[in-house]
Design a protein around this motif. Structure first.
Motif, PDB file in Angstrom:
ATOM      1  N   LEU A   1     -13.855  -3.550   1.958  1.00 10.98           N
ATOM      2  CA  LEU A   1     -14.386  -3.514   0.596  1.00 10.98           C
ATOM      3  C   LEU A   1     -13.273  -3.290  -0.425  1.00 10.98           C
ATOM      4  O   LEU A   1     -13.217  -3.950  -1.471  1.00 10.98           O
ATOM      5  N   GLN A   2     -12.395  -2.330  -0.152  1.00 11.68           N
ATOM      6  CA  GLN A   2     -11.292  -2.085  -1.077  1.00 11.68           C
ATOM      7  C   GLN A   2     -10.396  -3.314  -1.165  1.00 11.68           C
ATOM      8  O   GLN A   2     -10.028  -3.758  -2.257  1.00 11.68           O
ATOM      9  N   PHE A   3     -10.056  -3.879  -0.008  1.00  9.09           N
ATOM     10  CA  PHE A   3      -9.199  -5.050   0.004  1.00  9.09           C
ATOM     11  C   PHE A   3      -9.890  -6.233  -0.663  1.00  9.09           C
ATOM     12  O   PHE A   3      -9.255  -7.016  -1.380  1.00  9.09           O
ATOM     13  N   GLY A   4     -11.205  -6.378  -0.427  1.00 13.40           N
ATOM     14  CA  GLY A   4     -11.950  -7.457  -1.050  1.00 13.40           C
ATOM     15  C   GLY A   4     -11.941  -7.348  -2.565  1.00 13.40           C
ATOM     16  O   GLY A   4     -11.787  -8.350  -3.279  1.00 13.40           O
ATOM     17  N   MET A   5     -12.097  -6.117  -3.074  1.00 14.38           N
ATOM     18  CA  MET A   5     -12.035  -5.922  -4.523  1.00 14.38           C
ATOM     19  C   MET A   5     -10.638  -6.195  -5.047  1.00 14.38           C
ATOM     20  O   MET A   5     -10.459  -6.782  -6.122  1.00 14.38           O
ATOM     21  N   GLN A   6      -9.625  -5.792  -4.281  1.00 10.49           N
ATOM     22  CA  GLN A   6      -8.252  -6.071  -4.685  1.00 10.49           C
ATOM     23  C   GLN A   6      -8.005  -7.577  -4.753  1.00 10.49           C
ATOM     24  O   GLN A   6      -7.370  -8.072  -5.689  1.00 10.49           O
ATOM     25  N   MET A   7      -8.510  -8.313  -3.758  1.00  9.61           N
ATOM     26  CA  MET A   7      -8.325  -9.758  -3.749  1.00  9.61           C
ATOM     27  C   MET A   7      -9.107 -10.426  -4.880  1.00  9.61           C
ATOM     28  O   MET A   7      -8.655 -11.412  -5.470  1.00  9.61           O
ATOM     29  N   THR A   8     -10.291  -9.888  -5.179  1.00 13.77           N
ATOM     30  CA  THR A   8     -11.051 -10.409  -6.303  1.00 13.77           C
ATOM     31  C   THR A   8     -10.278 -10.228  -7.599  1.00 13.77           C
ATOM     32  O   THR A   8     -10.224 -11.130  -8.451  1.00 13.77           O
ATOM     33  N   LEU A   9      -9.649  -9.066  -7.745  1.00 16.32           N
ATOM     34  CA  LEU A   9      -8.860  -8.824  -8.947  1.00 16.32           C
ATOM     35  C   LEU A   9      -7.608  -9.682  -8.985  1.00 16.32           C
ATOM     36  O   LEU A   9      -7.148 -10.076 -10.060  1.00 16.32           O
TER      37      LEU A   9
ATOM     38  N   PRO B   1       9.579   1.241 -15.130  1.00 12.06           N
ATOM     39  CA  PRO B   1      10.282   2.007 -14.088  1.00 12.06           C
ATOM     40  C   PRO B   1       9.917   1.565 -12.668  1.00 12.06           C
ATOM     41  O   PRO B   1      10.783   1.501 -11.793  1.00 12.06           O
ATOM     42  N   ALA B   2       8.626   1.253 -12.442  1.00 14.06           N
ATOM     43  CA  ALA B   2       8.195   0.862 -11.100  1.00 14.06           C
ATOM     44  C   ALA B   2       8.862  -0.437 -10.667  1.00 14.06           C
ATOM     45  O   ALA B   2       9.324  -0.564  -9.527  1.00 14.06           O
ATOM     46  N   LEU B   3       8.950  -1.408 -11.564  1.00 15.27           N
ATOM     47  CA  LEU B   3       9.543  -2.689 -11.216  1.00 15.27           C
ATOM     48  C   LEU B   3      11.067  -2.622 -11.154  1.00 15.27           C
ATOM     49  O   LEU B   3      11.695  -3.312 -10.354  1.00 15.27           O
TER      50      LEU B   3
ATOM     51  N   ASP C   1       3.179  -3.626  -4.273  1.00 18.29           N
ATOM     52  CA  ASP C   1       2.008  -3.744  -3.418  1.00 18.29           C
ATOM     53  C   ASP C   1       0.909  -4.439  -4.200  1.00 18.29           C
ATOM     54  O   ASP C   1       1.081  -4.833  -5.364  1.00 18.29           O
ATOM     55  N   ILE C   2      -0.262  -4.582  -3.581  1.00 20.68           N
ATOM     56  CA  ILE C   2      -1.315  -5.372  -4.216  1.00 20.68           C
ATOM     57  C   ILE C   2      -1.848  -4.707  -5.487  1.00 20.68           C
ATOM     58  O   ILE C   2      -2.187  -5.382  -6.462  1.00 20.68           O
ATOM     59  N   ASN C   3      -1.870  -3.364  -5.516  1.00 17.27           N
ATOM     60  CA  ASN C   3      -2.341  -2.681  -6.715  1.00 17.27           C
ATOM     61  C   ASN C   3      -1.368  -2.865  -7.879  1.00 17.27           C
ATOM     62  O   ASN C   3      -1.784  -3.101  -9.023  1.00 17.27           O
ATOM     63  N   LEU C   4      -0.072  -2.739  -7.591  1.00 14.84           N
ATOM     64  CA  LEU C   4       0.917  -2.945  -8.642  1.00 14.84           C
ATOM     65  C   LEU C   4       0.922  -4.395  -9.110  1.00 14.84           C
ATOM     66  O   LEU C   4       1.122  -4.678 -10.299  1.00 14.84           O
ATOM     67  N   LEU C   5       0.688  -5.337  -8.179  1.00 13.48           N
ATOM     68  CA  LEU C   5       0.592  -6.743  -8.560  1.00 13.48           C
ATOM     69  C   LEU C   5      -0.561  -6.961  -9.529  1.00 13.48           C
ATOM     70  O   LEU C   5      -0.402  -7.609 -10.572  1.00 13.48           O
TER      71      LEU C   5
END
Length: 459
Positions: A57-65, A277-279, A288-292
């Motif tokens: 579910l978390q990964f699916g929402m990440q991919m949707t975003l 700073p993160a980049l 990672d996918i969240n930062l993307l």
């Protein structure tokens, strides 16, 4: 090659089902294999299936975003102009296919999310541009070119397994320690593979382009884009399209907020306080996918300039996310069966039993390619297959970095015929899986041969 490509495309168009049917078929297949090869009862396997059903579910929402924010970013006026400029550089059907494949491969090497979304949008724009200029280009073949990035991503800078084993605290650190990128993605066998794909995949796809009279051009509805406004102010909350100064004055105070740049820029500024700073510190390697997704979101807001423009583009992207949302739980259920029943260990150990130190990298790559059908998540596959592979490298005296890359390279290869990762591309191009996967299957066969030779003879 043209005849071979057309033959496979015709076969896949007729016989390869919709991606949702493919997911159900895989579920039944994995269930049957687990029933025959493990000691689990049918009722226990149903429990394994349901136990894993919601694990993505978390990964699916990440991919949707990824799909929504990536589409919104790529459909902003500046990004659209850049994609249009690249598409306009094509001078014929062969260059259209080659430019799309090379662009998607380069983006996929940089980051899988960029390769996935920008590759699909580049394919659509190239096909649209060619049609407007009277160039007959075969759209399913161009779309296959836009999918090449997903067959090289794990060998690039965002590969899940190579990055994970170089991260302090990873789950295998006590056994293998930290493995630097110099021992995984920067190894000669992987670099040679990438070079061969960047050159060979575009040329291979170009060689399969059908004759002009047999080409299937993009349909008119495939290039309709919401939010394509000159000022980025069209869309939700008060109407879309290009708004003149007079039209903007006629908006109510509430509607003006959606079209005001004053609300967007503070959000972008705050986002940059974290992003820069993160980049700068971690760069693409640490993304990672969240930062993307956060990068896509902030960049998209800044390029659209208004909440109305961004909302319209995001809403159009969300229209294409239905398949991702519905089908990911079924793949999570397949992963649940594979991991909980012990079927994954059975498959992996079967390859280990016939391997030698010389042949094991090839067999590990092959087993990872097969497992990818049932566990089509790079990070998820390493989590369940990694311990078995590392155990084999220890017993055979093989460098653990080679085992990591064997899984990584095998995982990405069968994306060429696995609709899981093709879902965003299929949604954005509005093509059936069968019309694209026949061509990408040829690239997969080429990639498998090259990867096998590289990991066997260059390690």
């Amino acid at each position: 090659m043209r005849r071979f490509g057309n033959l496979l495309a015709a076969f896949s168009t007729r016989w390869v089902p919709d991606a949702f049917v493919f997911a159900i078929f895989l579920t039944v297949l994995v269930f049957g294999l687990a029933l025959g090869l493990t000691d689990r009862t049918p009722l226990e396997l149903v429990g394994d299936w349901y136990g894993g059903f919601w694990n993505l579910l978390q990964f699916g929402m990440q991919m949707t975003l990824v799909l929504v924010t990536g589409y919104a970013l790529a459909s902003s006026p500046p990004a659209r102009r850049a994609i249009t400029w690249v598409a306009g550089r094509t001078r014929g059907p062969l260059s259209a296919v080659g430019v799309t494949a090379l662009g998607a491969a380069l983006l996929g090497t940089l980051h899988w999310g960029l390769g996935l979304i920008a590759g699909a949008l580049l394919a659509v724009e190239v096909a649209r541009s060619c049609r407007e200029r009277g160039i007959r280009v075969h759209f399913p073949l161009v779309a296959a070119g836009g999918y090449v990035g997903l067959m090289v991503w794990h060998s690039g800078l965002s590969g899940s397994a190579p990055l994970l084993v170089n991260t302090p605290g990873h789950f295998l650190e006590e056994r293998i320690g930290l493995i630097p990128l110099s021992e995984t993605i920067l190894q000669p066998f992987n670099l040679v593979f990438l070079a061969a794909m960047l050159i060979g995949a575009p040329l291979l796809l170009m060689s399969m382009h059908p004759r002009a009279e047999d080409s299937e051009e993009i349909e008119s509805h495939d290039d309709d884009h919401a939010g394509d406004t000159d000022d980025g102010s069209g869309g939700a909350g008060g109407g879309g399209g290009v708004r003149t100064a007079t039209a903007r004055r006629e908006l109510s105070p509430a509607q003006r907020l959606m079209h005001s740049r004053l609300l967007v820029y503070p959000v972008v500024a705050v986002g940059l306080v974290y992003l820069v700073p993160a980049l700068v510190v971690d760069g693409v390697v640490g993304m990672d996918i969240n930062l993307l997704n956060f990068t896509f979101l902030i960049a998209g807001l800044g390029l659209h300039g208004t909440l109305a423009g961004y909302s319209a583009a995001a809403a159009e992207g969300a229209r294409n996310a239905g398949a991702v949302i519905v089908q990911f739980p079924f793949y999570a259920g397949i992963m649940g069966i594979m991991a909980s029943s012990g079927l994954l260990e059975v498959v992996t150990e079967a390859f280990v039993s016939v391997a030698t130190p010389f042949s094991y990298p090839f067999w590990a790559l092959t087993s990872a390619a097969l497992v990818n059908f049932a566990v089509p998540s790079g990070g998820g596959q390493w989590a369940v297959q990694g311990p078995v592979v590392i155990g084999a490298t220890e017993s055979l005296g093989i460098d653990p970095g080679v085992g990591v890359m064997a899984v990584a390279m095998g995982d990405q290869l069968t994306n060429g015929i696995q609709p899981f990762w093709a879902l965003p591309l299929l949604a954005l191009t509005r093509l059936r899986a069968g019309s694209v996967l026949g061509y990408s299957a040829v690239v997969m066969l080429f990639a498998f041969v090259v990867a096998s030779l590289c990991i066997t003879f260059l390690t």
